[in-house]
Design a protein around this motif. Structure first.
Motif, short mmCIF file in Angstrom:
data_model
loop_
_atom_site.label_atom_id
_atom_site.label_comp_id
_atom_site.label_asym_id
_atom_site.label_seq_id
_atom_site.Cartn_x
_atom_site.Cartn_y
_atom_site.Cartn_z
N PHE A 143 28.67 17.11 2.18
CA PHE A 143 27.94 16.48 3.28
C PHE A 143 28.43 17.04 4.60
N GLY A 144 27.58 17.04 5.59
CA GLY A 144 28.01 17.42 6.93
C GLY A 144 28.59 18.81 7.07
N GLU A 145 28.16 19.71 6.17
CA GLU A 145 28.57 21.11 6.26
C GLU A 145 30.11 21.23 6.22
N HIS A 146 30.72 21.81 7.27
CA HIS A 146 32.17 22.04 7.22
C HIS A 146 32.97 20.74 7.28
N LYS A 147 32.37 19.67 7.78
CA LYS A 147 33.13 18.41 7.90
C LYS A 147 33.36 17.77 6.53
N GLY A 148 32.30 17.65 5.76
CA GLY A 148 32.46 17.12 4.41
C GLY A 148 33.32 18.03 3.55
N TYR A 149 33.16 19.33 3.76
CA TYR A 149 33.97 20.31 3.02
C TYR A 149 35.45 20.10 3.31
N GLY A 150 35.79 19.93 4.59
CA GLY A 150 37.18 19.69 4.95
C GLY A 150 37.71 18.40 4.37
N MET A 151 36.87 17.36 4.36
CA MET A 151 37.29 16.08 3.79
C MET A 151 37.51 16.21 2.29
N ALA A 152 36.65 16.98 1.61
CA ALA A 152 36.81 17.20 0.17
C ALA A 152 38.13 17.89 -0.14
N ILE A 153 38.50 18.86 0.68
CA ILE A 153 39.78 19.55 0.47
C ILE A 153 40.93 18.57 0.67
#
Length: 354
Positions: A233-243
């Motif tokens: 979700f939210g492009e790089h923001k959700g990606y960062g949260m997933a990490i």
């Protein structure tokens, strides 16, 4: 086609399947209650549709019924716990209950849980904590076939890695934010596939990394046995949260992170790092109660936008769904029900209504 069940009848039938798969009557009842509560809350992705996968994981030897948690480190307000591949709905509750006891003693607790089989809806644990007046923060990773692509990547590299935050609001219903870091939960794609629905643009890529609206790309093998992936979700923001969820829920919990080639095993393991805080013990309890209430009051004064009947906070949709589904029943599509009937037969239960 679909059929409608009252919650009580559904709990009873699901407990029978789980007991046939090896659980004690008490464990079967606890897991069934948790799954049906997810359905009641509007999250069919985490409800009874998981039972076929649990049965398959049990038959593979991944899921271990009647297994409790094991405390591997006890530092008072810090706990490390091994779920020992037991039902997440059981070992997760055991771990949160112990962590809440420690938060009551010390004012806070950091609890790391690894190797729990599928924990289910993480909001359940936050609801347990806010009912005791505790703030709860949960970071969770998923050790299963990687179904989410990194931002800028073209294949699955990690799981849906949920994050959940529960905050008690004195005198009103609590704030319970519970979300996958993917654009949508994997289980919602299973539900959409079973119901024969397409999904909106921007949710998925196929096995070649191309955009698609077919939820089947993350449910059943596609060309050459490959699968597609969900997007964060939210492009790089959700990606960062997933990490962050992978590093905290996976690495810090001791349960492990995903870094191997995918396979089709049905086991789903979760790691979770939980932070519990007692606002009253922090020394800011009075200010917290006043300011939290004042902010929510201010928030609710915003006039609803076009297409909205009123403002809501996280947790409201689940509470509304529970009231409605308790009254009107839980609808289960025929494909999902057929999968549950088949799962029952695999463990010798042959009299579920077809």
């Amino acid at each position: 086609m679909a059929r409608n069940f009252q919650a009580g009848a559904l709990r009873q039938q699901m407990a029978r399947v789980l007991q046939a798969a090896g659980s004690s009557a008490d464990e079967a009842r606890q897991v069934a209650d948790n799954l049906v509560m997810a359905n009641l809350s509007g999250h069919d992705s985490h409800g009874i549709g998981m039972i076929p996968r649990y049965v398959e994981s049990r038959l593979e030897g991944g899921l271990q019924p009647n297994t409790g948690m094991k405390v591997t480190f006890d530092g008072g307000a810090m706990l490390a716990i091994d779920g020992q591949h037991g039902y997440g709905q059981v070992v997760g509750v055991q771990a949160i209950e112990l962590a809440m006891e420690r938060a009551a003693q010390h004012g806070s607790c950091i609890m790391a849980l690894g190797n729990a089989h599928h924990l289910g809806r993480i909001g359940h644990f936050a609801e347990m904590a806010v009912a005791r007046g505790l703030v709860a923060v949960h970071f969770v990773n998923v050790l299963s076939r990687p179904v989410v692509a990194p931002w800028g990547g073209s294949d699955g590299r990690f799981g849906t890695n949920p994050c959940c935050i529960g905050i008690p609001l004195p005198g009103r219903e609590p704030f319970v934010l519970d979300f996958a870091t993917s654009r949508v939960a994997q289980g919602k794609m299973r539900v959409a596939h079973n119901e024969g629905r397409r999904v909106p643009d921007g949710y998925l890529i196929d096995e070649h990394g191309r955009p698609t609206t077919d939820p089947g790309v993350v449910v059943v093998p596609q060309s050459n046995g490959l699968l597609g992936a969900l997007l964060p979700f939210g492009e790089h923001k959700g990606y960062g949260m997933a990490i962050a969820c992978e590093l905290l829920g996976g690495a810090l919990s001791g349960g492990g992170t995903w870094h191997r080639q995918p396979d089709m095993r049905r086991e789903v393991l979760n790691g979770m790092v939980t932070i519990l805080i007692d606002p009253q013990r922090l020394g800011t309890g009075a200010a917290f109660e006043q300011e939290a209430g004042a902010f929510v009051d201010w928030l609710m004064q915003s006039p609803p936008a076009e297409g909205f009947d009123r403002l809501r906070i996280a947790g409201d949709p689940e509470r509304e769904a529970r009231a409605k589904r308790e009254r009107e029943g839980i609808v289960v599509d025929d494909h999902t029900w057929a999968e549950i009937v088949t799962a029952g037969k695999k463990v010798g239960l042959t009299d579920l209504p077809a």
